[in-house]
Structures are given as C-alpha cells and as structure tokens.
Design an enzyme around this catalytic site. Structure first.
Site, mmCIF file in Angstrom:
data_model
loop_
_atom_site.group_PDB
_atom_site.id
_atom_site.type_symbol
_atom_site.label_atom_id
_atom_site.label_comp_id
_atom_site.label_asym_id
_atom_site.label_seq_id
_atom_site.Cartn_x
_atom_site.Cartn_y
_atom_site.Cartn_z
ATOM 1 N N ARG A 105 41.530 44.799 41.358
ATOM 2 C CA ARG A 105 41.116 45.805 40.489
ATOM 3 C C ARG A 105 39.587 46.394 40.715
ATOM 4 N NH1 ARG A 105 40.261 41.728 35.211
ATOM 5 N NH2 ARG A 105 38.838 40.297 36.272
ATOM 6 N N CYS A 109 35.321 54.398 42.684
ATOM 7 C CA CYS A 109 33.936 54.992 42.741
ATOM 8 C C CYS A 109 33.547 55.643 41.610
ATOM 9 C CB CYS A 109 33.434 55.647 44.127
ATOM 10 S SG CYS A 109 31.858 56.294 44.031
ATOM 11 N N ASN A 143 37.584 48.269 31.594
ATOM 12 C CA ASN A 143 37.301 46.887 31.316
ATOM 13 C C ASN A 143 36.061 46.313 32.030
ATOM 14 O OD1 ASN A 143 38.721 44.041 30.354
ATOM 15 N ND2 ASN A 143 38.447 43.903 32.293
ATOM 16 N N GLU A 144 35.346 45.640 31.525
ATOM 17 C CA GLU A 144 34.081 44.925 32.342
ATOM 18 C C GLU A 144 33.572 45.969 33.305
ATOM 19 O OE1 GLU A 144 35.221 40.916 33.458
ATOM 20 O OE2 GLU A 144 34.665 40.225 31.613
ATOM 21 N N GLU A 315 36.580 38.529 24.777
ATOM 22 C CA GLU A 315 37.265 37.340 25.538
ATOM 23 C C GLU A 315 36.425 36.037 25.465
ATOM 24 O OE1 GLU A 315 38.081 38.624 29.702
ATOM 25 O OE2 GLU A 315 38.614 40.688 28.902
ATOM 26 N N TRP A 323 38.651 31.507 38.117
ATOM 27 C CA TRP A 323 37.614 31.993 39.126
ATOM 28 C C TRP A 323 36.457 31.355 39.684
ATOM 29 C CZ3 TRP A 323 33.195 32.766 36.325
ATOM 30 C CH2 TRP A 323 33.292 32.992 34.857
ATOM 31 N N MET A 365 46.130 30.287 37.268
ATOM 32 C CA MET A 365 45.589 29.135 37.059
ATOM 33 C C MET A 365 44.450 29.148 35.671
ATOM 34 S SD MET A 365 47.087 27.157 38.784
ATOM 35 C CE MET A 365 46.355 25.568 38.589
HETATM 36 C C1 GAL Z 1 37.386 38.744 32.905
HETATM 37 C C2 GAL Z 1 38.428 39.997 32.490
HETATM 38 C C3 GAL Z 1 39.706 39.601 32.483
HETATM 39 C C4 GAL Z 1 40.058 38.235 32.925
HETATM 40 C C5 GAL Z 1 39.086 37.363 32.765
HETATM 41 C C6 GAL Z 1 39.527 35.731 33.213
HETATM 42 O O1 GAL Z 1 36.342 39.072 33.655
HETATM 43 O O2 GAL Z 1 37.905 40.939 31.703
HETATM 44 O O3 GAL Z 1 40.510 40.578 32.577
HETATM 45 O O4 GAL Z 1 40.002 38.509 34.197
HETATM 46 O O5 GAL Z 1 37.791 37.599 33.178
HETATM 47 O O6 GAL Z 1 38.559 34.789 32.847
#
Ligand code: GAL
Length: 632
Positions: A105, A109, A143-144, A315, A323, A365
């Site tokens: 994702r 640019c 998003n972010e 979130e 991650w 996960m």
């Molecule tokens: C954020 C993102 C989400 C998802 C989440 C996972 O960075 O906006 O789409 O990837 O992290 O923790």
C-alpha cells in the site's frame, strides 16, 4: 462531551451473509462508530470508470440499520493495479532512486499530478454517493499519511514540483543562491530547472537545500489532503478527520489539521515500544506488555492540539499486532487502560482496530475484537468493560493544562538535516520534557508555536530551529515562565547562523559562543548533581547562572521569567530544574509512583497504573493495569 467507542470494519473481506450479524454484535457491544472503505478501491472501481457501488451501498445500509454511524474512508492509500498501469510513473522513488512498487500500500508520490486527478475523481464519486447519507457522519481522508516512510519521494514528478515550489518561493535563482549560500563549493544555479533533489550527491548536500525539500515534501502532502477535503465538503457537512501515527514527524501535522475538523491517531502501544521507542532495554522489559506510560498520552495531547481541541483514536490496539519484530500480548486490563487513558485526554471516540482478525494477507497475525472464527477475543471483553465504565464516567470535559510544551515539526526536519551530533533527535528532547512533567503529575498541552499562550503558567520550548517574529512577540508578551533551549533559535529560516548568534532572545544577555556534541555514554557532570550529555553549549552571559558543569560552564541561565538551558540533561537533573520552575510559577506537582499517571478533567481525576505492581494513590490501591477515577 460523552465519549463513545467504535471499530474498523472491512465488509469487502467477509461474505455478505455475515454482515448483518456483525452489525448486530457491534451494536450489542454498544459501539457508536464504524470506519469502512479506506482500502476498498479495487472493489469500488475494478477497472477504469466501471464502478461497483452496490455492495458498498448494502454494507452502509446494514450498518445504518443496526444504528451505527459510519466514518467513510477515502481509498486513496491503495490505488489498484490498473491505475498504476495507466500512470507507471506515479510511484515514489526512495533516496537511492529505487521504485517503491505495487503489492502492498501507499505506492504513490504526493507530487504526481495524474494520481492527484485520479484521487479527486474517486473521492468526488464517493462523496457524491454517500455525502448526504444520514448514517455517514464523518469522513476520513486517505489512511496514515507518511506510513512506511512515504512522505518523501525522489521521483521525476517530485523534482518538477520542487522546482515550481522554489521558483514561487524565491522568484529568482539569485535569491535562492543567496539564501542557500551556494557560492560555497560553486553550487550556484542560473535556472530553477537546474536544481535537483538533494539525493545522490557525493557528500552532504547543502542543508538549506535539504530543509527546503523537507518543507516542500510536507506542503505536497498538505495540498494532497486539502484536495480531498475540498471535494468532500462540496457534498457533506460531516466532520473530516485523518488518522495520524505515533512519532511521525515527516510532515507538519498542524498544517494538515488546519484543513480538517478532528485529529485522530492510531495507537499501538506495544508495537511502538518494540519498534519506535528510544528507551533502553530495561525499560522495554519493564513495560513489555503495557507500552510506555507516556507515549500514548503525549500523542493524545499533541493531536488534541492538531485537531483544535477535537481528538479521536481511530485505531486502538486490541491484542497482539503483527508488524513489530516481536509482538507480545497486552497484559489483561491494558486494552481498557489505553482506552480510558485516551478518554481522560480528550478522545471523543476510541475505535478498535479491527473488528475481526483477517485470516489472509499481510495482517493475518493481527488481533481483532473477534478471532478469525468469530469468537470474542480478549480485546472484546475489555471493550465491553470500557463501555460499562463510560456509563459511570459520564461527561468528560478537558481543562487547559498549566504547562504548554511547544512541538515544532520543522525543528525535527532541521535537526535531521544537520544533526551535528548523531544522537540529537528533536522528538526525544521534547518527549523527555513531557515524561518528566507527567511523572510529576503535571498535565501538559502539546501545542504549536502558532497557538495561543494565554492562560498557561509555563511555556517550554525545548529546542527550536528558528524564532520567527510572531512567536518571538508571543513569547515576549507571555507573563508565565519560559524555559527555552538547548539549541534554541540556532538558525535563520534559510538555515544559516544568525548574525547575533543563538539564542538571540531579547530578554537575555546571552550568546552561544561554542558547542560540543558527545557520543552516547560520555557526560559532563553538573555541580549540583546529574549531568549534561549529547549536546552542550558554551554560554557567554551576564545573567544569573543557576546550574553549571563541574568545570564551570554555565548550563542554566535566568532573568525574571526567562530561563535558558544550554545542554541536554539527564532525567534527574532535568527534573530538578523543572520542579523549581513549577514551584516558582505556582504549579503544584507530586512525584507519582513509577508507572502511575494521572489527569485532571473538569469532572474527574483519572489515575492509572502501567506498572506490574500495585501502588497507593490518595489512600486507594491501584492494581497493575487498573484505572480509577475520583469524581469532583
Ligand atoms: C495501521 C493502519 C491499519 C493497519 C494497522 C495494523 O498502521 O492504519 O490499516 O495496518 O496499522 O496495526
């Protein structure tokens, strides 16, 4: 304001047969908001101009029928493959010139005009379709921004737009040459079209060049966001929001926030501690399953200012994430603690990411409120507790904090550009001030240098790239205590040494005559205990000296309400200084037990415990991971 809860849902990930039951369970849990749509472009427009809205219409209706309010995300963080096929040069290039391609994702640019047009087109279609839907009560842009290091791109589009940006700023190549000092090393330009991006140079590029490029990159992101905001506002009066991230400094969030109505952010305390915290291993072990006790609060306080008083958590981590290098489970109680902490700091809504754990693709996960088999996960149990807590808590109204801590994004870019000492990291210096104040139980507003100082007792400006006239006037008129430095006003806006030398503060007879930077582990002791490290200025002054190094160098200087600190200090020495300024400014403070934090709102004193031990506070025991509140 009565805070509420929500979640992030991806109807396109699940068979339509389960949507109704999902929506019913969300409503039963007591959720108010559900965010959808932000990655769904390939399903909304599978090929150019061929739209498939029906599934999204049905999803919106299912959620609306369950009484949920929708945050509609624009899908521009994930352009589908056909868009890349159409605009192969829309991807960003990294500093080495390597393309950042398709398959995850944020593969775009910000400067690509063709991609901007595609975004305006899809956002307009979406806003036209859902702008007046009664259940769509908020919009999230993209998003972010900046996630996965995507603010800066070295593409051909960026090069062309940078040249335009420079020609508008400087009007003539001569003016640019002068501002940048290009006579040094024969770097002079005779045309704007000769100016390249500051990558792939033999050695360090000119810092003025880099600083302008950083400003440009931030401006590109801001204008990209504004394009979307302007389109949505044509069709909807609902508040606009973006979901920012933790410790992300590549763009000026205050500038983005100026075009939106609410600031939200994505709070993953345990992932942050593992991946982006600068704390040492002992600290990371101590807070392994809880997260850093100040990191979340810092961002709540910062983004509340970015949102001009309106804050959401878009979130919220509900369990282990996927991650970080290692992904511990939160201790039982932490999902509740993080949620209530956000609420104490002004979050109007805390939305859990995500509703159900996905069994496929990159984030399989990553925990959700539900497991992939739809059974309730631990996060859901705690979200239910939070819902019950909110009934008891009722109204939450923010108060102005006694201390304003200035956060300035360009100061981070400037110190990235020319750190002088490899361990000088602007964010960490500001954050240390925040940690010390919070451990003393003092509430803090983290504000920009453009925001009003009225009503604060103390203003702390831990470091500042350049002191512009407007901020200078505001500080000069401020009648509370000012604690400035180190590395305050050390450059002009063009990135040159000021004629009067730093810090050039009207109120103080003071010059930084020399400075040294030191590698990790090397320190200069202070006479009164503690030490200076990393960045130490030699101060030439006739003012009162309150702190010195053991070899006699002035470290803290004072005149009236102004204090100047000329070094980066260890936590104990910094705490000593802050405590005495708090005292003289009449701000009450108390040393809180380790890992315990508190916050005053109009109606409550909230206290919570990030440590693994129980602690006493005002005669009451607070168990590890618990949150308590005293009503006023
Ligand atoms: C954020 C993102 C989400 C998802 C989440 C996972 O960075 O906006 O789409 O990837 O992290 O923790």
């Amino acid at each position: 304001m009565k805070p509420v809860l929500g979640t992030c849902y991806y109807p396109e990930h699940w068979p339509e047969e389960i949507w109704v039951e999902d929506a019913r369970r969300m409503a039963e849990l007591g959720l108010t908001w559900v965010r959808i749509g932000e990655f769904a472009w390939s399903r909304i427009e599978p090929s150019e101009g061929k739209f498939d809205w029906e599934w999204l219409d049905r999803a919106v209706d299912v959620l609306a029928n369950a009484g949920l309010k929708i945050i509609m995300g624009t899908p521009t963080a994930t352009p589908p493959k056909w868009i890349l096929n159409k605009h192969p040069d829309m991807i960003a290039l990294d500093e080495k010139g390597i393309p950042r391609g398709f398959g995850s994702r944020r593969h775009y640019c910000f400067s690509h005009q063709g991609y901007r047009r595609e975004c305006v087109r899809i956002v307009e279609k979406m806003a036209e379709r859902y702008g007046s839907h009664p259940a769509v009560q908020s919009w999230q842009t993209d998003n972010e921004y900046g996630c996965h290091d995507t603010t800066i791109s070295y593409s051909q589009s960026a090069r062309e737009e940078f040249r335009n940006w420079l020609s508008q700023k400087y009007q003539s190549p001569d003016a640019l040459n002068k501002a940048w000092g290009n006579v040094f090393w024969s770097m002079e330009y005779s045309e704007f079209s000769d100016v390249d991006l500051p990558n792939l140079t033999v050695t360090e590029p000119n810092p003025s060049h880099v600083m302008d490029f950083r400003r440009f990159a931030s401006d590109q992101l801001v204008s990209f966001n504004k394009l979307q905001a302007d389109v949505i506002r044509k069709y909807s009066d609902a508040p606009l929001v973006h979901n920012y991230m933790g410790k992300t400094t590549d763009f000026d969030h205050f500038d983005v926030g100026a075009d939106l109505d609410i600031a939200s952010w994505d709070s993953y305390p345990i992932g942050f501690l593992e991946m982006i915290s600068s704390e040492n291993d002992d600290f990371k072990a101590e807070y392994l399953q809880q997260g850093d006790p100040d990191f979340q609060a810092f961002h709540h306080d910062l983004y509340r200012s970015v949102g001009n008083g309106r804050l959401w958590v878009m979130e919220q981590q509900p369990g282990p994430v996927n991650w970080a290098s290692y992904n511990p489970s939160p201790l039982d109680g932490m999902v509740r603690l993080w949620s209530l902490e956000a609420i104490a700091h002004g979050a109007e809504s805390v939305n859990y990411f995500r509703w159900r754990q996905a069994p496929f693709a990159q984030e399989q996960m990553h925990a959700g409120l539900l497991r992939p088999d739809s059974v309730e996960a631990r996060g859901m149990i705690e979200a239910r507790q939070v819902k019950a807590d909110l009934t008891d808590i009722g109204e939450v109204t923010q108060l102005q904090a006694p201390v304003a801590l200035i956060f300035d994004y360009p100061s981070q870019w400037a110190t990235d550009t020319q750190p002088q000492g490899a361990n000088f990291y602007y964010f960490n210096l500001v954050y240390q001030a925040y940690q010390v104040l919070r451990s003393l139980g003092v509430d803090v507003d983290v504000i920009s240098k453009e925001q009003d100082l009225d009503g604060y007792k103390i203003a702390i400006v831990p470091s500042l790239f350049t002191l512009d006239d407007a901020f200078k006037a505001r500080l000069n008129n401020f009648d509370g205590a000012v604690l400035a430095g180190p590395r305050f006003n050390s450059k002009t806006a063009d990135f040159q040494i000021p004629a009067n030398l730093a810090p050039d503060i009207d109120h103080l007879d003071l010059k930084v005559s020399r400075l040294e930077t030191l590698r990790e582990g090397i320190q200069r002791d202070l006479l009164t205990g503690g030490y200076a490290h990393s960045w130490i200025e030699e101060l030439e002054t006739s003012e009162i000296v309150l702190e010195r190094t053991s070899d006699g160098n002035a470290v803290l200087v004072q005149k009236d309400n102004w204090y100047y600190l000329g070094a980066w200090l260890d936590e104990d020495a910094y705490k000593r200084i802050i405590s005495s300024i708090l005292e003289s400014a009449g701000v009450s403070y108390e040393e809180l037990p380790r890992g315990v934090r508190k916050r005053e709102t109009k109606e409550h004193t909230f206290v919570w415990n990030y440590s693994t031990q129980s602690h006493e506070y005002r005669g009451q025991t607070i168990a590890s991971t618990d949150v308590i509140w005293f009503k006023k």
